[in-house]
Design a protein around this motif. Structure first.
Motif, PDB file in Angstrom:
ATOM      1  N   ALA A 127       0.755  -1.358  -0.021  1.00 36.57           N
ATOM      2  CA  ALA A 127       0.202   0.237   0.217  1.00 36.57           C
ATOM      3  C   ALA A 127       0.279   1.074   0.292  1.00 36.57           C
ATOM      4  N   VAL A 128       1.805   1.477   0.896  1.00 35.73           N
ATOM      5  CA  VAL A 128       2.939   2.442   0.874  1.00 35.73           C
ATOM      6  C   VAL A 128       3.489   2.564  -0.118  1.00 35.73           C
ATOM      7  N   SER A 129       4.214   1.416  -1.007  1.00 39.43           N
ATOM      8  CA  SER A 129       4.868   1.579  -1.605  1.00 39.43           C
ATOM      9  C   SER A 129       4.064   2.455  -3.471  1.00 39.43           C
ATOM     10  N   SER A 130       2.787   2.543  -3.803  1.00 36.92           N
ATOM     11  CA  SER A 130       1.937   3.634  -4.410  1.00 36.92           C
ATOM     12  C   SER A 130       1.923   4.722  -3.602  1.00 36.92           C
ATOM     13  N   ALA A 184      -8.983   2.425  16.195  1.00 33.74           N
ATOM     14  CA  ALA A 184      -7.977   0.505  15.034  1.00 33.74           C
ATOM     15  C   ALA A 184      -8.821   1.512  13.643  1.00 33.74           C
ATOM     16  N   VAL A 185      -8.079   1.045  12.466  1.00 33.48           N
ATOM     17  CA  VAL A 185      -8.344   0.711  11.279  1.00 33.48           C
ATOM     18  C   VAL A 185      -8.389  -0.666  10.892  1.00 33.48           C
ATOM     19  N   ARG A 186      -9.099  -0.729  10.128  1.00 37.29           N
ATOM     20  CA  ARG A 186      -9.464  -2.592  10.064  1.00 37.29           C
ATOM     21  C   ARG A 186      -8.115  -2.496   8.014  1.00 37.29           C
ATOM     22  N   ILE A 187      -7.291  -2.646   8.397  1.00 39.18           N
ATOM     23  CA  ILE A 187      -6.684  -2.569   6.182  1.00 39.18           C
ATOM     24  C   ILE A 187      -6.385  -3.985   5.754  1.00 39.18           C
ATOM     25  N   GLY A 188      -7.346  -5.381   6.325  1.00 40.61           N
ATOM     26  CA  GLY A 188      -6.751  -6.446   6.159  1.00 40.61           C
ATOM     27  C   GLY A 188      -7.877  -7.426   5.477  1.00 40.61           C
ATOM     28  N   LEU A 235      -3.200  10.089   5.036  1.00 37.47           N
ATOM     29  CA  LEU A 235      -3.207   9.481   3.442  1.00 37.47           C
ATOM     30  C   LEU A 235      -2.621   8.131   3.427  1.00 37.47           C
ATOM     31  N   SER A 236      -1.401   8.248   4.809  1.00 34.95           N
ATOM     32  CA  SER A 236      -1.167   7.061   4.343  1.00 34.95           C
ATOM     33  C   SER A 236      -1.743   5.849   5.452  1.00 34.95           C
ATOM     34  N   VAL A 237      -3.064   6.366   6.193  1.00 33.83           N
ATOM     35  CA  VAL A 237      -4.266   5.398   6.732  1.00 33.83           C
ATOM     36  C   VAL A 237      -5.221   4.717   5.405  1.00 33.83           C
ATOM     37  N   GLU A 238      -5.199   5.888   5.104  1.00 33.71           N
ATOM     38  CA  GLU A 238      -6.265   6.248   3.091  1.00 33.71           C
ATOM     39  C   GLU A 238      -5.797   5.467   2.686  1.00 33.71           C
ATOM     40  N   ALA A 239      -4.368   4.992   1.763  1.00 32.85           N
ATOM     41  CA  ALA A 239      -4.241   4.550   1.293  1.00 32.85           C
ATOM     42  C   ALA A 239      -4.105   2.728   1.969  1.00 32.85           C
ATOM     43  N   ARG A 282      -6.498   1.272   3.942  1.00 30.97           N
ATOM     44  CA  ARG A 282      -7.994   1.508   3.726  1.00 30.97           C
ATOM     45  C   ARG A 282      -8.425   1.498   2.865  1.00 30.97           C
ATOM     46  N   ASN A 283      -8.107   1.400   1.481  1.00 33.11           N
ATOM     47  CA  ASN A 283      -8.309   1.292  -0.058  1.00 33.11           C
ATOM     48  C   ASN A 283      -7.913   0.060  -0.042  1.00 33.11           C
ATOM     49  N   LYS A 284      -6.994  -0.257   0.338  1.00 36.11           N
ATOM     50  CA  LYS A 284      -6.144  -1.863  -0.640  1.00 36.11           C
ATOM     51  C   LYS A 284      -6.755  -2.989   1.041  1.00 36.11           C
ATOM     52  N   GLU A 285      -7.307  -2.530   1.503  1.00 42.37           N
ATOM     53  CA  GLU A 285      -8.651  -3.068   2.652  1.00 42.37           C
ATOM     54  C   GLU A 285      -9.931  -3.893   1.138  1.00 42.37           C
TER      55      GLU A 285
END
Length: 303
Positions: free
Chosen positions: A112-115, A157-161, A288-292, A294-297
């Motif tokens: 996620a963060v590489s993009s 906490a925000v689910r990311i996976g 932005l990192s959290v949003e990236a 979250r979008n990955k999840e």
């Protein structure tokens, strides 16, 4: 409060965190003697000792600990707000520090963060992999990534996976020369590859669930690792059965290097979440990192 007292408080905070005049001087970009004199001068001004020092060690006194508990959140809030001000420009910037397990970092965090970094080159990312449950507040991380069940309730906490599960696997050669495995109870007659938990030092107990019943099995065998990837590789080489993340074993399962057993006994559980303290205001780079993530999840769910 005048400006000099604010500087003295900032110096004390760094010294109390480092418990060393030498290390504090490096962080403050000054000399050791200058830091020491600043603290001594401020102690005289207050009329109390803030630090107890010997030739070998340093510790905060009771008064120093009380002052530290007051200063730490106040200065963290100031730093966070200053970071936000400095990043209020067209392209967000700044450093985001995240701690995660190696499995989470490789499978969820880095993709996620590489993009994100390609799109926002002014953002810097520090990713620290640690299997133990790192204290993100004391270790000055912006956030951590862990399984949902391992996150303290006072964190946001925000689910990311996606949901995950652990499965039992073995090499075809191993399974061919040993007795069949129909229930987890049969594992007591097999060579099982253990993993030692870095957080507690205990061996990981294999957890199963079937028809509304939980079953935990303490296995035994010739090998113990503190690295699940090595346990999986040992299983590929026929040393015994391993209990591993299903997603991490997919390639070797498809290639026929591993075979899964006890499928009906291996339940899914809540996947990875990114978490952080609720009281700290976060920077645009962190948002932005959290949003990236979250979008990955969401992409996992859609798939």
């Amino acid at each position: 409060m005048d400006r000099s007292e604010l500087g003295d408080l900032a110096a004390f905070l760094v010294v109390a965190q480092e418990l060393s005049f030498t290390r504090a001087a490096v962080r403050l970009s000054t000399s050791q003697s200058s830091v020491s004199q600043t603290i001594r001068r401020y102690e005289v001004r207050l009329g109390v000792r803030l630090l107890a020092c010997t030739t070998r060690s340093m510790a905060t006194t009771e008064a120093g600990e009380q002052l530290l508990e007051t200063l730490r959140p106040a200065f963290e809030d100031i730093e966070a707000k200053l970071a936000i001000l400095s990043e209020m420009r067209q392209k967000p910037a700044g450093t985001v520090r995240i701690t995660a397990s190696k499995h989470a970092a490789e499978g969820i965090l880095w993709p996620a963060v590489s993009s994100l970094l390609l799109e926002y080159p002014d953002i810097k990312m520090e990713i620290s992999t640690d299997a133990a449950l790192t204290d993100i507040v004391s270790d000055r991380f912006d956030a951590g990534v862990r399984l949902g069940e391992h996150i303290d309730r006072d964190m946001i906490a925000v689910r990311i996976g996606p949901d995950l599960r652990m499965i039992v696997v073995g090499a075809p050669s191993y399974l061919a020369r040993n007795q069949a495995i129909k229930t987890p109870h049969d594992l007591t007659g097999h060579a099982c590859i253990n993993v030692r938990l870095p957080s507690s030092g205990a061996l990981y107990v294999w957890e199963f669930h079937h028809e509304g019943r939980d079953l935990n099995v303490r296995v035994d065998g010739p090998l113990i690792f503190n690295n699940m990837r090595l346990a999986q590789q040992a299983a590929v080489e026929g040393f015994g059965l391993a209990f591993v993340f299903e997603d991490a074993a997919q390639e070797q399962l498809r290639a026929g290097h591993l075979v899964q057993v006890l499928d009906d006994w291996c339940p899914f559980f809540a996947g990875y979440h990114i978490y952080h303290p609720s009281r700290r205001q976060k920077s645009p780079a962190f948002a932005l990192s959290v949003e990236a993530l979250r979008n990955k999840e969401q992409s996992w769910v859609l798939r």
